[in-house]
Design an enzyme around this catalytic site. Structure first.
Site, PDB file in Angstrom:
ATOM      1  N   ARG A 180     114.864  68.709  45.388  1.00 27.56           N
ATOM      2  CA  ARG A 180     114.804  67.399  46.042  1.00 27.56           C
ATOM      3  C   ARG A 180     115.770  67.316  47.231  1.00 27.56           C
ATOM      4  NH1 ARG A 180     112.766  62.909  42.923  1.00 27.56           N
ATOM      5  NH2 ARG A 180     110.726  63.670  42.216  1.00 27.56           N
ATOM      6  N   GLU A 190     119.160  62.975  44.299  1.00 25.22           N
ATOM      7  CA  GLU A 190     119.588  64.294  44.753  1.00 25.22           C
ATOM      8  C   GLU A 190     119.734  64.379  46.270  1.00 25.22           C
ATOM      9  OE1 GLU A 190     117.034  63.760  42.691  1.00 25.22           O
ATOM     10  OE2 GLU A 190     117.674  64.585  40.772  1.00 25.22           O
ATOM     11  N   LYS A 213     117.634  53.403  23.123  1.00 22.39           N
ATOM     12  CA  LYS A 213     117.527  54.854  23.130  1.00 22.39           C
ATOM     13  C   LYS A 213     117.982  55.368  21.764  1.00 22.39           C
ATOM     14  CE  LYS A 213     118.017  58.569  26.516  1.00 22.39           C
ATOM     15  NZ  LYS A 213     118.649  59.091  27.723  1.00 22.39           N
TER      16      LYS A 213
END
Lengths: 573, 573
Positions: free
Chosen positions: A351, A323, A249
Site C-alpha cells: 500500500r 500505510e 471482540k
C-alpha cells in the site's frame, strides 16, 4: 445447509432456535481456530450480526463484502461450508478469508483493509447497469474505517448514484486499539442514546457523504440486529445507509474478551520472532539517539514495538491502518533530521509503494523499513504471502535492501541502520529458525562467504530460509562429491560486485524466498547475462499466487525444494 | 531577492507595491510557461495567496508544503529563483515542482496528489520534538482533497498532537472539474456568508478532525489573505487550523479563466496522441458491447475519454484523484461481468499497486489498464517519469502486459481487449511518433518479426520508442555490414516463448523505455541465464531517478542511445 436457501431456513426458525444456532457457530469457531489457528476474537464478535444478515437478506442473490475478510467464519458456516472448518487454513482446505472460487456466497475476495466499500459500490453499480434489484452490503470494522481507500469510496458514493448498506462493526479495535478522529467520532456517536441517534442529528459526517446513518446498536443482540436490518432493507431501495453496531471482540469467550489483541490471530507462536529482536534493538538505539522514531499502522504488538511505545511514547506513532500516511510521515520526519523506523508486514507495505518511491527514495531520506512476515507466511494464503517485496523494491533508485541470514545478523543490521543516512529496507520472516555462526560487520553491498567449495558451483542464498535450504542442498550433494561454495547474500541492493567478479565457478545458483521475476536472482542474472562462460540459475517462486498451507511444504512445492535444487546442480556438473 | 529575507522585504512594501508585485509575478508566469510549458492556470490563481504567505510567515524558517507542487511558481520567484524561470522545466533548469535540492525554501518534494498534509504533520512533529516553534503549512487544492491519503493524515492529526495550517485552495478543479461529496461540502461552505462561516457552525467535519475551520475567503484578494493569515498565525500556536480560500484558476488571463482544464498544463501538443486512439476505440467497443465501462481518476480529457463520457455517461466514472478506489471499483465491476477500462498515467498508477495485485490479478478479473505517459515523460521530471511500470507489473501473476509498436497496433490491442477475459495492461507514451507497417493479429505472447538479419544478433524492441531506436541502431550498423534481426516485442508478459526458442543468434539485445531492473529485458535474461552460448544484453534506464529534460535527450543519455547500442553490438561481433 445447501447453497441458496440459508435465508429461508433461518426465517423458519424461532428466536430460541436462532440463539442456539449462534451458540453452535461460536463453539465451532473456537474449536476450529484452536485446532487450526486463525482469527478468533473478531469472528466470535460477528456471530449474531452474521446470522441476522443471513436471516434478513437472501444470499447469494444479495451480496455481502467483508472488509479484510477475517471475520467471515460464521458466514462460511451458514453458506454450506460447516464441514470445511475441520481443515480451515490447511493446504487445500477452507480459506480463512472470502474466496469467490470457494463459494458463490463469497462475491469478492478480500484480505487487505479498506476495500469493502469500493467493492460494494462496484457490485452495486453493476447491479444498477444490469437492471437487477438485489442488495449489496459492506461489513467493515472501525479499524479499517481509518483507511484512506474507504474515504475515497464514500466520497465517490453520491456521484456514483448507487445504493449500498455499509455496516460499521465497531469493536474499538484494529489489531491494536483503534486510534484517530474517525474513531473518536464513532465513539461520540456510540455514547449518545439510541433515541438521539435515531434522529441521527450528530451523524452529519455520514449524512454529508450521502449515507443515512442508523445506529448505534448492540451487534451481539440478534433480535435487535434482525429488526434493524429488516427496516433498513426497505430504505436501501432509495438510498445508501450506514448501520453502526457495537460488537464485543471475542464475545462469548472470556479469555478473548479480555485479550482482544492477543487473540486477534491464533497460531503456534515461534520460539523466537524477528519482531522481538526489532523491539529490543530499536529501544537500545532510541536510548542513545533522540532522533529514533517508530511508526506502525495499527500493529504495535505483532511487530514487536510494544516496549518501544511504552518507553518512548513521544517518539512512537500508531497511525492506524494507513500505510500510505505512515510512509509520508516517516519521510517528513526524516527530512527534518529524525530517524524513523516504519515496521510493517511485507504484504501491507504494498500500500506504500508510491510513497516509498517518491516521498522516501526520490528525496533520498533515511527512513528504515522493517519488513516483517516477508516470504511465504503460510496459512493466511494469497493475500498475506510476503513474496513480492524484493520485486517491488529492488528497482527503486537509492534504496538499500538488506536480508539477514539470522536474528543475530538482523540485530547487527539494525545497529548499523542507526548511523545509515539513506533509505533502507530490511526484510525478514516471522520466526527465527536458525543461526549461522558469527556475524560479519554490516557494510552495504558486502556479502559473507559461509562455505568454500570445489570451484564448480556457488550458491548465493538470500535470507535465513534460503541459507538453511542451501545448507540442505550442500548436504544432499556431498554424497556425489559435489561441494558448492555457499554465500550469505545479505544485500539484495547493492550487490557485492567484487565478490561476484571474483567467482571462479562457472555455475552460479541463487536462492530466495520471493518470486523470481524482479527478485534477487534476476539482479544477479542481469549482471552476467552477456558474459560468456557464466551460467546463472535462479530458484524462487514462479509466476503464480501462492495459496495457504504450511510454510515448508509451500516452499518445497513452489521453487525452493533442496532435492530439486540439488538435482539441478548434479545434472549440470 | 536573496534567501531568507522575503518576509521582511514584503512587509516593508505598501499594498500598492504588493499588488504591483503580484502583477509582475503573474506576467512572468505567463511568459515562462508560454516559453517553456508548464502549469499555467493553477499558478496564476495562486499569486496573491503566495505573496500573502511570504508576507505573513518567515520562510525558510517557517515551512510550506505545496500539494502536488505544480502551483509553486510564485513561491519560487519570491524565494530567490526569479531568474531561473528562463529555463523552467528545461534540462538542468528550474523544476516545475518543489525541490529540496534547489532551495532551502522548498522543504519537501511533491509531485503526486495528497501528500502535503501528511508531510506537514511530519515536519510539525519534528519541530515539536526538537523544541522549535516555527509554523508549518500545507497548501492543497480541492481536487487533491479527494485523495485517501489526505483523510489518513487528517484522521491522525489529533492523536499526533501537533499544530499545522492546512489551506484549501478551492478552485473547483482537479485537472478535470472536482467531483465528490467533499467537494459538495466545500461548495456548501463556500455558499454561506462569511459571517456564518466565521462561526464555522457548518464546518463540523473539520472541527471533528481537530481543525479549526476559517473560511471562505477570496484567495485572490491580497489584503484579505494577509489579514486572515496574520490572525491565524496566532491561533496556530495552540491548535491546527484549516483555511478555506476560493481562487480563480487562470486568474488574470481570460483565456485560462475560460479554459481551466485545457490550460492546466501547457506544452507542445503532439500531432497524434495515443489517448485519442483510446477514446476512439473505446467508444467503438462500447457501441457494440454494453459491458464496456471507463474509469478515470480526475483526468478525463488528458486521457482521451471526453468523448466516451459524453456518449456513455452512465458507463463512465470519474472518481476524483483516487487511484486506489478506481482500481477496486474496476475489479468489482468486472466481478459482476462488466469490462472496465481504467485509463491512467503510468506514474499515478503506482498508487494502485496493491489493488492491482490483490483486487484485480489475484481474483483474475478482466480489468484493462490503459497506461498513458509510460516511459520518459520529459519536462515534469522525477515525479512524473513513467519508467517503473513494467518493473512493478511484470511480476504480478496473471497479468498480461502489452506494449504496442505504434498507434495502429494500440488500436488493434484495444479491439482484442474487448474479448479478453483476464487482467490486461497496455502501456504507451503520450505521442504517436511513428508507424511501422501493417499490424499482425494480436495474440497474447505473440511477437512480430520486423526485419530479418544476418544471424549474428537479434534486437527485441519493446514499444514504439524502442522500435524506432532499434531501426536507428540497424541503420548505424549497416556501414559495418552488420544486420541485426529486429523484433517487435509487443508482449512483455507472456513472452513469445517459441520465438525466443527459435533464435539462432547468439547475441540477443533488448531495448525498452523503462528501468532495467525488473523490466522486459530482465525477463528475457532470466530465461537464457543458464543456457550456454546465449548472451543477452539489455538496454534501458539505469538505477537512478531521471530528472526533467527533453524526452529524446534523456533517452540518449540514460540508456537508449542508438550510437552506444550500435557500438556495443559492433564490439561484440
Amino acid at each position: 445447509m445447501t447453497d441458496g436457501v440459508t435465508g429461508a431456513r433461518l426465517r423458519a426458525m424461532s428466536y430460541e432456535e436462532l440463539e442456539a444456532l449462534c451458540e453452535r457457530l461460536r463453539k465451532k469457531i473456537i474449536e476450529s481456530v484452536m485446532a487450526n489457528g486463525g482469527h478468533l476474537s473478531s469472528n466470535l464478535g460477528m456471530v449474531e450480526l452474521t446470522v441476522a444478515l443471513h436471516y434478513v437478506f437472501d444470499f447469494p442473490k444479495d451480496k455481502v463484502v467483508f472488509d479484510v475478510g477475517h471475520q467471515c467464519y460464521a458466514h462460511k458456516m451458514l453458506s454450506g461450508r460447516m464441514d470445511g472448518f475441520a481443515r480451515l487454513r490447511k493446504r487445500g482446505g477452507l480459506s480463512g478469508f472470502p474466496k469467490r472460487e470457494e463459494s458463490v456466497f463469497d462475491c469478492y475476495d478480500t484480505g487487505h483493509a479498506g476495500t469493502s466499500v469500493s467493492a460494494a459500490m462496484g457490485l452495486a453499480k453493476a447491479r444498477d447497469l444490469s437492471g437487477s434489484d438485489h442488495f449489496v452490503i459492506a461489513v467493515i470494522g472501525d479499524g479499517s474505517f481509518n483507511n484512506g481507500l474507504v474515504y475515497e469510496a464514500i466520497n465517490n458514493l453520491k456521484p456514483l448514484r448507487t445504493n449500498i448498506l455499509v455496516i460499521i462493526n465497531d469493536n474499538g479495535m484494529s489489531i491494536s486499539p483503534t486510534v484517530g478522529s474517525m474513531h473518536d467520532y464513532l465513539e461520540m456517536l456510540a455514547a449518545d442514546s439510541v433515541e438521539e441517534k435515531h434522529r441521527a442529528r450528530r451523524a452529519d459526517i455520514f449524512e454529508k457523504f450521502g449515507l443515512d446513518y442508523d445506529g448505534v446498536y448492540d451487534g451481539n443482540d440478534l433480535r435487535v440486529m434482525i429488526e434493524r436490518l429488516t427496516e433498513i432493507k426497505e430504505k436501501l431501495k432509495t438510498q445508501s445507509v450506514i448501520l453502526h453496531v457495537l460488537t464485543k471482540k471475542g464475545k462469548g469467550y472470556s479469555f478473548c474478551e479480555e485479550n482482544p489483541e492477543a487473540t486477534h490471530g491464533i497460531g503456534a507462536k515461534p520460539a523466537l520472532e524477528y519482531s522481538e529482536v526489532l523491539g529490543r534493538e530499536l529501544c537500545a538505539l532510541a536510548e542513545k539517539d533522540g532522533r529514533i522514531t517508530a511508526v506502525t499502522a495499527a500493529m504495535t504488538g505483532s511487530l514487536g514495538l510494544s516496549g518501544f511505545f511504552e518507553k518512548f511514547p513521544e517518539r512512537a506513532f500508531d497511525v492506524g491502518i494507513c500505510e500510505e500516511h505512515a510512509s509520508v510521515l516517516c519521510a517528513a520526519l526524516a527530512a527534518e533530521g529524525y530517524k524513523p523506523y516504519y515496521a510493517v508486514y511485507s504484504t501491507f507495505l504494498q500500500r506504500s509503494f508510491d510513497e516509498i518511491v517518491l516521498d522516501v527514495c526520490s528525496q533520498g531520506l533515511p527512513v528504515t523499513f522493517c519488513i516483517d512476515r516477508a516470504g511465504i507466511s503460510g496459512a493466511d494464503g494469497e493475500t498475506h504471502q510476503g513474496v513480492f517485496d524484493l520485486s517491488f523494491l529492488s528497482f527503486i533508485p537509492g534504496l538499500t535492501i538488506a536480508v539477514p541470514k539470522d536474528c543475530n545478523e538482523f540485530a547487527e543490521m539494525l545497529r548499523f541502520s542507526g548511523t545509515f543516512g539513506a533509505p533502507l529496507a530490511i526484510r525478514y520472516p516471522r520466526s527465527c529458525g536458525h543461526t549461522f555462526g558469527s556475524v560479519m560487520p554490516v557494510v552495504p553491498g558486502s556479502w559473507e562467504k559461509l562455505e568454500g567449495g570445489d570451484g564448480r558451483v556457488v550458491i548465493l542464498a538470500c535470507g535465513e530460509r534460503a541459507v538453511a535450504r542451501a545448507y540442505a542442498v550442500r548436504g544432499l550433494l556431498e554424497a556425489d562429491g559435489i561441494a558448492p561454495a555457499l554465500v550469505n547474500a545479505r544485500f539484495v541492493k547493492p550487490l557485492d560486485e567484487s565478490m561476484l567478479d571474483g567467482f571462479g565457478e562457472s555455475l552460479i545458483v541463487t536462492m530466495e524466498d520471493n518470486v523470481l521475476a524482479g527478485g534477487f536472482g534476476s539482479l544477479v542474472t542481469e549482471r552476467f547475462a552477456d558474459r560468456p562462460g557464466k551460467l546463472v540459475k535462479c530458484f524462487g517462486y514462479g509466476d503464480r499466487f501462492i495459496e495457504q498451507g504450511g510454510i515448508d511444504e509451500l516452499m518445497d512445492d513452489y521453487g525452493l525444494s533442496p532435492a530439486e535444487i540439488a538435482a539441478y546442480i548434479r545434472e549440470r556438473i
